[in-house]
Design a protein around this motif. Sequence first.
Motif, PDB file in Angstrom:
ATOM      1  N   GLY A   1      -6.078  -1.610  -0.918  1.00 14.81           N
ATOM      2  CA  GLY A   1      -6.687  -1.842   0.386  1.00 14.81           C
ATOM      3  C   GLY A   1      -7.926  -2.714   0.317  1.00 14.81           C
TER       4      GLY A   1
ATOM      5  N   THR B   1      -4.541   3.272  -4.428  1.00 14.52           N
ATOM      6  CA  THR B   1      -4.527   3.149  -2.966  1.00 14.52           C
ATOM      7  C   THR B   1      -5.793   2.457  -2.473  1.00 14.52           C
ATOM      8  OG1 THR B   1      -3.176   5.149  -2.783  1.00 14.52           O
ATOM      9  CG2 THR B   1      -4.375   4.446  -0.815  1.00 14.52           C
TER      10      THR B   1
ATOM     11  N   SER C   1       0.847  -1.197   0.000  1.00 15.17           N
ATOM     12  CA  SER C   1       0.000   0.000   0.000  1.00 15.17           C
ATOM     13  C   SER C   1       0.875   1.235   0.000  1.00 15.17           C
ATOM     14  CB  SER C   1      -0.900   0.056   1.244  1.00 15.17           C
ATOM     15  OG  SER C   1      -1.624   1.278   1.275  1.00 15.17           O
TER      16      SER C   1
END
Length: 327
Positions: free
Chosen positions: A96, A92, A78
């Motif tokens: 996640g 991003t 990440s």
Amino acid sequence: MSKKRVLITGAAGFLGSHLCDRFIKEGFHVIGMDNLITGDLRNIEHLFPLEDFEFYHHDVTKFIHVPGELHYILHFASPASPIDYLKIPIQTLKVGSLGTHNCLGLARSKNARILVASTSEVYGDPQVHPQTEEYWGNVNPVGPRGVYDEAKRFQEAITMAYHTFHGLETRIVRIFNTYGPRMRLNDGRALPAFIGQALRGEDLTVFGDGSQTRSFCYVDDLIEGIYRLLMSDYAKPVNIGNPVEISLKDFAEEVLKLTGSSVKLVYKPLPVDDPKQRQPDITKAKQILGWEPKVSRAEGLKKTYEYFKSLPKEELVKLPKEFISKK
């Protein structure tokens, strides 16, 4: 007896590379995985000659295939600094969500224990201080930091869902501000920004009035806490960080003293949703893991400063000659 095998995503990043080192030291066969968007192969190139290390250049938001047994997975892929996640917000969010889903699916298929890297950012701009694991946070989901904060909050939610619904062995670490060798000078976070500016002879940029606080944990301490959490029997989130709090203005002054720089502090407007306070309550880590940080900020800062001074010339091209390594 064959060695236990561990997959570490984000392996070429700051924390991922230190985790690779730790698990090699502990006698594991380490499989590193990274798409190199923010990672750097130089962080792990010393491991390539080792028989017990292999590397996959792969994006975890795509289907993950690792042949053979897997005993542990550590999901650290990440972007982690504002300069990165503001530049690549969609990636991003995907790492996640989709990336975590893929890692959890792999862990289930391999019957592996998985630890996911969450963050103190799940607390947002906290209204509870210090932050305990029971605090739900104060996060703006549509603000500029929301892409990172909400990605991590979703990551925790889906990890707990796999734990409760599928019975998967899961661990969640909430990481507070960490520093040390292998951070990037252009990271955008306070410590590398301050040291980089001091080395280049630039004034140090402090946002707001500098009264906002952070709590800085040296990387070796953090890795120890993560390792203990992975090997524990505790499935709920655990804060890992250094509870010694300092204002960013005072921290900037510490960096100036360390570097011997004669530049001054300059103040700029506070970014949107920038947390005013950040301090972990580490009661759980102490009680469950027998962990607390050992490295003082003075000692850790000195080691980190020496690392930045030793960087290759091309990375320090803007630096005064006296700071450029002879390497």
